[in-house]
Write a protein that holds these residues in place. Sequence first.
Motif, PDB file in Angstrom:
ATOM      1  N   CYS A 317      14.112  -6.890  17.760  1.00 12.55           N
ATOM      2  CA  CYS A 317      14.467  -8.072  18.539  1.00 12.55           C
ATOM      3  C   CYS A 317      14.198  -9.306  17.680  1.00 12.55           C
ATOM      4  O   CYS A 317      13.112  -9.466  17.133  1.00 12.55           O
ATOM      5  N   CYS A 320      11.155 -11.591  19.414  1.00  8.08           N
ATOM      6  CA  CYS A 320       9.750 -11.214  19.533  1.00  8.08           C
ATOM      7  C   CYS A 320       9.361 -10.088  18.590  1.00  8.08           C
ATOM      8  O   CYS A 320       8.190  -9.746  18.477  1.00  8.08           O
ATOM      9  N   CYS A 335      16.200  -6.958  25.341  1.00  9.63           N
ATOM     10  CA  CYS A 335      14.809  -6.694  24.991  1.00  9.63           C
ATOM     11  C   CYS A 335      13.946  -6.578  26.256  1.00  9.63           C
ATOM     12  O   CYS A 335      13.903  -7.512  27.055  1.00  9.63           O
ATOM     13  N   CYS A 338      10.765  -9.421  25.925  1.00  9.77           N
ATOM     14  CA  CYS A 338      10.926 -10.859  26.130  1.00  9.77           C
ATOM     15  C   CYS A 338      12.195 -11.201  26.919  1.00  9.77           C
ATOM     16  O   CYS A 338      12.467 -12.360  27.214  1.00  9.77           O
TER      17      CYS A 338
HETATM   18 ZN   LIG Z   1      12.292  -9.473  22.425  1.00 10.76          ZN
END
Ligand SMILES: [Zn+2]
Length: 391
Positions: A317, A320, A335, A338
């Motif tokens: 991702c 994050c 994701c 997040c």
């Molecule tokens: Zn993420």
Amino acid sequence: MLTHKFRLYPSKTIEQKLLETLEICRRGYNTFLGELNEQKEIDKSQIQGIIPDMKICDAQFSKVHSKSLQYECYKLFSNLKTLSKSKGKRKVGQLRFKGKGVFKTFTYNQSGFKLINTDKRCQTLWLSKIGNVSIRCHRPIQCNIKQITIKKMQSGKWFAFIIEDGNRQIQYRKTNRVVGIDVGLIDVAYDSDGNSIANPKHLKQKEDRLKHLQRLMSNKRKRSSNRNRFRIQLARQYENLTNSRDDFLHKLSDYYVKNYDVIAMEDLAIANMAKGYYSKSILDACWGRFRQFVSYKAGSADKMLMLVDYRGTTQRCSQCGETVQKGLGERMHSCPKCGFTVPRDYNSALEIRRLCLERIRQELPEYKHLEMEALPIGQLLSVKNEAPCES
Ligand SMILES: [Zn+2]
């Protein structure tokens, strides 16, 4: 050094002479190779020294400009060098004699040519021992010409590759911007500013036609004139496809070099193999070429191409760092940690950009003034918005 590729339009008689020159150069090459095989200790100057004798023994060799013959000798030694470099790395044999029809190019180095301006659509290229050939110089030559290579293409067309002295600097203003580009199969490129550039339709059509012709040809008897007809047609189509694609890639790479100071892409040579079972040779070639274009344009515009490690760019991702596993068919990145949800290629592009910025921070303090944060995300993504080079 800058190379131009210009089309030649030889008359029937001149074309005959061009073909003859190819043939004599081939025989010259073979003679040098024969001489080389005789030598106990390799001596380049001695081999080059036999050119006058060759001319005495065989009047044919006088029909070719002496620099062109010298160039064949040079070519032989550069082949030899390449060969000895790859010794040990893989199994290599000896240099081979070149059979009839193998030679497609010959070269004038430093002298033996003259470009004559005619104020018409086509200029005239004078070649020593051959004569005047019409040449279409669609671009001005500003510096001294160092070398001209004449090439016969598979399709039967003739081209001159003219190398001129000096470098051309492209003047593009600094933008202080960094972009990550993900290249893919569905979209040719997806960048970290949310632009996706689809494979142009006309290229797709040409690819299909190419496949069709290939099939037709493979049905014909080997060495039949029918098959040969298809071979030429196929070569023409292929050339046509390459030209259209190059045109597209030139515009695309130009767009990026113009609008960004640093362009980040994946180090794909290995990735291609990893994604191997998708591999479609036409597209692979397209990626490599795109990178090559960006690379040399960036070089001459004082901008930078940065290659980043391709591993994990799809799964990670970009916001994050969480690893989000995706199947090959999954087009979205979503994701769980997040909540970042975007098309997968867009996430890759952002990740490529992030990796690039990270490397700049660590290794290239002189680039630190560049924007260091990712662009705000959310309002982007009107997908296929400004394909910068659709014509
Ligand atoms: Zn993420």
